[in-house]
Design a protein around this motif. Structure first.
Motif, PDB file in Angstrom:
ATOM      1  N   GLN A 157      45.497  17.025  66.733  1.00  0.00           N
ATOM      2  CA  GLN A 157      46.008  18.104  65.907  1.00  0.00           C
ATOM      3  C   GLN A 157      45.752  19.523  66.687  1.00  0.00           C
ATOM      4  N   LEU A 158      44.689  19.699  67.088  1.00  0.00           N
ATOM      5  CA  LEU A 158      43.978  20.884  67.624  1.00  0.00           C
ATOM      6  C   LEU A 158      44.909  21.093  68.979  1.00  0.00           C
ATOM      7  N   MET A 159      44.989  20.206  69.829  1.00  0.00           N
ATOM      8  CA  MET A 159      45.293  20.278  70.943  1.00  0.00           C
ATOM      9  C   MET A 159      46.779  20.280  71.157  1.00  0.00           C
ATOM     10  N   ASP A 160      47.653  19.907  70.244  1.00  0.00           N
ATOM     11  CA  ASP A 160      49.303  20.127  70.130  1.00  0.00           C
ATOM     12  C   ASP A 160      49.744  21.477  70.571  1.00  0.00           C
ATOM     13  N   HIS A 161      49.047  22.168  69.708  1.00  0.00           N
ATOM     14  CA  HIS A 161      49.321  23.586  69.955  1.00  0.00           C
ATOM     15  C   HIS A 161      48.105  24.567  69.630  1.00  0.00           C
ATOM     16  N   PRO A 162      47.061  24.603  70.569  1.00  0.00           N
ATOM     17  CA  PRO A 162      45.814  24.930  70.318  1.00  0.00           C
ATOM     18  C   PRO A 162      45.869  26.502  69.800  1.00  0.00           C
ATOM     19  N   GLU A 163      46.558  27.328  70.356  1.00  0.00           N
ATOM     20  CA  GLU A 163      46.631  28.847  70.066  1.00  0.00           C
ATOM     21  C   GLU A 163      46.816  28.944  68.356  1.00  0.00           C
ATOM     22  N   GLU A 164      47.837  28.132  68.099  1.00  0.00           N
ATOM     23  CA  GLU A 164      48.371  28.226  66.539  1.00  0.00           C
ATOM     24  C   GLU A 164      47.174  27.452  65.781  1.00  0.00           C
ATOM     25  N   ALA A 165      46.586  26.429  66.174  1.00  0.00           N
ATOM     26  CA  ALA A 165      45.560  25.838  65.551  1.00  0.00           C
ATOM     27  C   ALA A 165      44.422  26.839  65.497  1.00  0.00           C
ATOM     28  N   ARG A 166      43.888  27.407  66.394  1.00  0.00           N
ATOM     29  CA  ARG A 166      42.943  28.495  66.463  1.00  0.00           C
ATOM     30  C   ARG A 166      43.013  29.573  65.428  1.00  0.00           C
ATOM     31  N   GLU A 167      44.149  30.034  65.262  1.00  0.00           N
ATOM     32  CA  GLU A 167      44.514  31.075  64.327  1.00  0.00           C
ATOM     33  C   GLU A 167      44.380  30.650  62.959  1.00  0.00           C
ATOM     34  N   SER A 226      40.074  20.349  75.639  1.00  0.00           N
ATOM     35  CA  SER A 226      39.642  21.229  76.720  1.00  0.00           C
ATOM     36  C   SER A 226      38.551  21.780  76.221  1.00  0.00           C
ATOM     37  N   LEU A 227      37.384  21.893  77.066  1.00  0.00           N
ATOM     38  CA  LEU A 227      36.206  22.337  76.400  1.00  0.00           C
ATOM     39  C   LEU A 227      36.310  23.769  76.296  1.00  0.00           C
ATOM     40  N   SER A 228      37.088  24.593  77.092  1.00  0.00           N
ATOM     41  CA  SER A 228      37.323  25.707  76.941  1.00  0.00           C
ATOM     42  C   SER A 228      38.013  26.118  75.414  1.00  0.00           C
ATOM     43  N   HIS A 229      39.100  25.494  75.133  1.00  0.00           N
ATOM     44  CA  HIS A 229      39.617  25.602  73.858  1.00  0.00           C
ATOM     45  C   HIS A 229      38.510  25.212  72.702  1.00  0.00           C
ATOM     46  N   LEU A 230      37.878  23.959  72.905  1.00  0.00           N
ATOM     47  CA  LEU A 230      36.950  23.634  71.784  1.00  0.00           C
ATOM     48  C   LEU A 230      35.972  24.655  71.533  1.00  0.00           C
ATOM     49  N   GLN A 231      35.368  25.384  72.585  1.00  0.00           N
ATOM     50  CA  GLN A 231      34.615  26.493  72.369  1.00  0.00           C
ATOM     51  C   GLN A 231      34.960  27.462  71.394  1.00  0.00           C
ATOM     52  N   ARG A 232      36.254  27.746  71.359  1.00  0.00           N
ATOM     53  CA  ARG A 232      36.874  28.953  70.669  1.00  0.00           C
ATOM     54  C   ARG A 232      37.278  28.319  69.321  1.00  0.00           C
ATOM     55  N   PHE A 233      37.488  27.184  68.887  1.00  0.00           N
ATOM     56  CA  PHE A 233      37.734  26.683  67.726  1.00  0.00           C
ATOM     57  C   PHE A 233      36.368  26.877  66.682  1.00  0.00           C
ATOM     58  N   PRO A 234      36.522  27.747  65.423  1.00  0.00           N
ATOM     59  CA  PRO A 234      35.585  27.802  64.599  1.00  0.00           C
ATOM     60  C   PRO A 234      35.056  26.753  63.734  1.00  0.00           C
ATOM     61  N   THR A 281      28.574   8.271  73.721  1.00  0.00           N
ATOM     62  CA  THR A 281      28.101   8.658  72.286  1.00  0.00           C
ATOM     63  C   THR A 281      26.971   9.654  72.605  1.00  0.00           C
ATOM     64  N   ARG A 282      26.203   9.503  73.670  1.00  0.00           N
ATOM     65  CA  ARG A 282      24.895  10.344  73.611  1.00  0.00           C
ATOM     66  C   ARG A 282      25.465  11.690  74.216  1.00  0.00           C
ATOM     67  N   ALA A 283      26.612  11.632  75.099  1.00  0.00           N
ATOM     68  CA  ALA A 283      27.404  12.888  75.588  1.00  0.00           C
ATOM     69  C   ALA A 283      27.945  13.901  74.631  1.00  0.00           C
ATOM     70  N   ILE A 284      28.581  13.128  73.701  1.00  0.00           N
ATOM     71  CA  ILE A 284      28.927  13.858  72.563  1.00  0.00           C
ATOM     72  C   ILE A 284      28.126  14.562  71.721  1.00  0.00           C
ATOM     73  N   ILE A 285      26.992  13.794  71.395  1.00  0.00           N
ATOM     74  CA  ILE A 285      25.880  14.197  70.629  1.00  0.00           C
ATOM     75  C   ILE A 285      25.264  15.555  71.329  1.00  0.00           C
ATOM     76  N   ALA A 286      24.973  15.374  72.747  1.00  0.00           N
ATOM     77  CA  ALA A 286      24.619  16.525  73.516  1.00  0.00           C
ATOM     78  C   ALA A 286      25.455  17.635  73.452  1.00  0.00           C
ATOM     79  N   LEU A 287      26.718  17.542  73.651  1.00  0.00           N
ATOM     80  CA  LEU A 287      27.773  18.570  73.863  1.00  0.00           C
ATOM     81  C   LEU A 287      27.804  19.280  72.572  1.00  0.00           C
ATOM     82  N   GLY A 288      27.685  18.279  71.357  1.00  0.00           N
ATOM     83  CA  GLY A 288      28.010  19.104  69.984  1.00  0.00           C
ATOM     84  C   GLY A 288      26.673  19.938  69.794  1.00  0.00           C
ATOM     85  N   HIS A 289      25.508  19.596  70.103  1.00  0.00           N
ATOM     86  CA  HIS A 289      24.360  20.157  69.819  1.00  0.00           C
ATOM     87  C   HIS A 289      24.216  21.485  70.782  1.00  0.00           C
ATOM     88  N   ASN A 290      24.586  21.583  72.036  1.00  0.00           N
ATOM     89  CA  ASN A 290      24.932  22.569  72.929  1.00  0.00           C
ATOM     90  C   ASN A 290      25.845  23.492  72.410  1.00  0.00           C
TER      91      ASN A 290
END
Length: 795
Positions: free
Chosen positions: A667-677, A700-708, A733-742
């Motif tokens: 859902q977020l990546m279909d229209h990332p700018e609209e989703a972020r707003e 996209s990690l750059s988009h993910l970082q901007r989502f609140p 799974t380990r990578a997702i946990i580490a990414l989330g915590h970072n």
């Protein structure tokens, strides 16, 4: 009307000699009443002595004639007859005055007759001003018409020099004209007489020299030419209008049953390239384009033959050979006698408008990107094909094509590359189809084929398979190879439906069936598929009723803190308690709700019910418990969603931080700018946000970082089954946990079913878990009981 009384018997006749009016002297002399004279021929009243030699009234003008007046009582009175070329009746122009005088003995000469006339009376009755001027420029004699024009009395006129009756600017010219008459015998001029009160009247003056005894004088007449001046001005205005018109104007003259050009304006020269000198005397047909607009030209020909107006739109050829469209209006022009003498044609160059109309017509029926038929033209062609197949007992087919991975193509290669792919597929589809078939694009990545007259289903199947293979062949865009794929659904007509809507719905259903079978394949519509579609429609109707009748219930799957084992929240899971079919799982009815838009009222109900539960827990003193609700893409896109959510929270008295909204990664990546707003507005409200099914989309990690967002949920597919955590799943799974915590986010694992999975998650610092290992979804009462007893995970 009768003429005013004169001491002469005067008839007024027209060119044929028919009597139109007379004076009372005629009635006295001849003894006829008005009803006896009107419309009689002059020759029935007067027996001319030379009747055999002269039979036209016009031939007697200025000639002395004699004859007998045939009176009403049978008497015959010898008379002299004088015919004047102008009528004394101003209401009857173009007629003749016949003056009849009784005679005795020999007829006098014309001059003798004039000497007998009562000149003073005639001067007063003249239809013009009359004047006599001496050499000093003063009036000696005049008639009352001059007094009326000058707005002066007979006592005032002699005191003025005649030049003062004119505008100061022309007084010198007036004096010159009077002197010219004295010196050369005659003169003529036009000028305005100006009355005492400012009235201006244009006159045509004729002056002639004569003598009154030994006194040289000039006498003359002045004819009021106001009507002529107005007519001349009107003609000049109309001529200027024609000259300045942006439309071409052609005037033709009717000669010998032909219409030849007499005049064209400058606009005609600009539009056609022909000058007046080049076209004068020609029939306008010389510009026609052979074999074009035959019906329109025949309409013009027929209208001209009937001497009627006509309007047509047709093509002509310019001087340079270029063809142009013109909107032509032709009107007849008649003479005073009613005879059509000319035609006026007005030509508007509508070439650009025609081209624009064709472009609009094309745009109205074709897709702008690919040039294929659009939905409007598709429906017209399909209806025609269905009607033809039904009438001729033939079979046709409709194929729906949907590209399988077009969103991935746009996201990976960009929208320009996506457009290039669509254009290339359009070319391939055109090349695969016959001329009589139709290829259409409905928008996005959907294409439709109307295949006419396919008697052999096997051949049709091979054709559609070739089309699928052709569409699926690699496409190179900017040096990069793109691999498209397509799912195709086919319906047959008329057996799968009798109208456009039925056939299109059948093909659409077959296409969706192809997608459910793994995509990139061809499926034909069938009775079994029809049953599936029917069940889908029933489900849609039942779901709408279920929302209204509160047949839906919420279950709450607890979320456990992996550090304390304590239950800290729950995910609200909707279930449908069908009155007949029992419990219907969400994976059956949620897709229907998404497709039909029922997901919006359904989602609003879920949020309202979750807030009701949070309020009940708050009444028990449980204020730090969080309930997560899944949010659909339609809800996220609604403009007033945040406002409605705030109203719901306020109505139940629930703090926003106790509600968590889950959105999927796709859902977020279909229209990332609209989703972020949209997420930013929700965050301002204070609710918690999480990304569900993390890792299954194309983040996209750059988009993910901007989502609140506050947390991410590991999809159950990455936990695998028992013993699978030692393969690639464990790495992800380990990578997702580490990414989330970072990213300073909480990480929640869902679908935990085994002790091994639990141990793995706890060992790698996952924050929370949910799944059957701890508890299935509970009703509200069960959840309250679990929290009241402080049930915890066995660590």
């Amino acid at each position: 009307m009768n003429l005013s009384p004169l001491p002469l018997a005067v008839f007024v006749v027209d060119a044929t000699g028919s009597i139109t009016s007379w004076n009372r002297a005629c009635e006295k002399l001849a003894g006829y009443g008005a009803q006896d004279i009107r419309n009689r021929g002059l020759d029935t009243i007067i027996a001319f002595d030379d009747a055999a030699a002269v039979n036209r009234v016009a031939d007697r003008v200025n000639a002395d004639s004699t004859g007998e007046l045939i009176c009403a009582d049978g008497r015959r009175v010898p008379v002299r007859v004088t015919v004047a070329p102008q009528s004394l009746d101003p209401d009857q122009p173009g007629t003749y005055s016949v003056i009849v005088v009784p005679r005795s003995g020999l007829a006098p000469t014309r001059y003798a007759l004039i000497q007998d006339l009562p000149i003073a009376d005639i001067i007063e009755e003249l239809p013009c001003v009359f004047y006599v001027i001496d050499q000093s420029g003063h009036l000696l004699l005049w008639n009352h018409q001059l007094e009326d024009a000058l707005e002066m009395t007979s006592d005032e006129l002699p005191t003025y020099n005649v030049k003062n009756f004119f505008d100061e600017a022309v007084q010198a010219k007036i004096v010159q004209k009077i002197l010219e008459a004295f010196e050369e015998g005659t003169s003529s001029h036009e000028s305005d007489l100006i009355g005492r009160h400012g009235k201006r009247t244009p006159f045509l003056f004729h002056c002639a020299r004569t003598n009154l005894g030994s006194l040289p004088v000039v006498f003359g007449t002045g004819l009021d030419i106001t009507a002529r001046k107005e007519a001349e001005h009107g003609l000049r205005v109309r001529e200027r209008a024609m000259y300045s018109s942006v439309n071409a104007i052609v005037i033709t003259c009717c000669e010998d049953a032909d219409n030849v050009i007499e005049y064209v304006n400058p606009a005609f020269e600009q539009i056609t390239g022909y000058t007046l000198a080049e076209v004068k005397g020609k029939n306008p047909r010389f510009m026609r384009v052979d074999d074009c607009d035959v019906d329109e030209r025949q309409r013009i020909h027929d209208a001209l033959a009937r001497q009627q107006s006509v309007r047509a739109v047709l093509r002509n050829r310019r001087k340079n050979g270029e063809i142009f469209w013109n909107d032509l209006r032709i009107d007849p022009v008649a003479s005073m006698e009613g005879k059509v003498t000319h035609f006026v044609g007005v030509i508007s160059d509508v070439t650009e408008a025609k081209h624009y109309e064709r472009r609009l017509q094309h745009l109205a029926h074709h897709d702008a990107l690919t040039g294929l038929a659009n939905r409007t033209l598709l429906q017209e062609r399909l209806k025609s094909a269905i009607d033809s197949a039904t009438a001729r007992r033939k079979q046709g087919a409709l194929a729906f094509l949907d590209l399988d991975n077009f969103k991935h193509i746009n996201d990976t290669f960009g929208h320009e590359a996506g457009d290039a792919v669509l254009r290339e597929i359009a070319l391939r589809l055109r090349a695969s189809m016959r001329e009589e078939d139709t290829v259409a694009r409905l928008g996005g990545d959907e294409f439709v084929l109307v295949i006419a007259e396919q008697p052999d289903l096997a051949q049709l199947g091979m054709l559609v398979e070739r089309i699928r293979q052709g569409v699926s062949a690699p496409i190179v865009v900017d040096g990069k190879e793109i691999q498209p794929g397509t799912s195709i659904g086919v319906s047959l007509f008329p057996q799968d439906g009798r109208n456009v809507d039925q056939i299109m719905r059948a093909a659409d259903a077959a296409m969706y069936h192809a997608k459910t079978l793994g995509r990139n394949n061809v499926q034909f519509y069938s009775d079994e598929l029809n049953q599936v579609v029917h069940q889908h429609l029933l489900l849609e109707a039942s779901l709408s009723r279920a929302i209204r009748n509160r047949e839906l219930v919420l279950g709450y799957q607890p979320k456990v803190d992996l550090r304390t084992g304590r239950v800290v929240g729950a995910e609200a899971l909707v279930r449908w308690q069908h009155p007949v079919d029992g419990i219907i799982p969400p994976d059956v009815f949620i897709p229907v709700a998404e497709q039909t838009g029922l997901i919006v009222p359904l989602g609003d109900w879920v949020i309202d019910e979750a807030c009701r539960t949070l309020r009940a827990l708050g009444a028990l003193g449980i204020d730090d418990f969080v309930i997560a609700v899944n949010l659909s893409a339609r809800q996220l896109r609604q403009r007033r969603f945040v406002n409605r959510l705030a109203e719901t929270l306020a109505r139940h008295g629930v703090a926003p931080g106790r509600l968590e909204l889950e959105v999927t990664e796709s859902q977020l990546m279909d229209h990332p700018e609209e989703a972020r707003e949209a997420l930013a507005q929700l965050k301002l409200l204070g609710v918690r946000l999480s990304i569900d099914d993390f890792g299954t989309g194309y983040s996209s990690l750059s988009h993910l970082q901007r989502f609140p967002v506050d947390c991410i949920k590991i999809d159950r597919s990455f936990l695998g089954g028992t013993g699978d955590l030692h393969n690639g799943h464990a790495v992800i799974t380990r990578a997702i946990i580490a990414l989330g915590h970072n990213l300073q986010l909480q990480v929640i694992a869902e679908g935990v079913e085994t002790r091994e999975q639990l141990t793995f998650l706890r060992d790698h610092d996952c924050d929370q878990m949910q799944g059957y290992y701890f508890s299935a979804a509970l009703a509200r009462d069960g959840l309250q009981d679990m929290l009241r007893r402080d049930t915890r995970l066995d660590m």
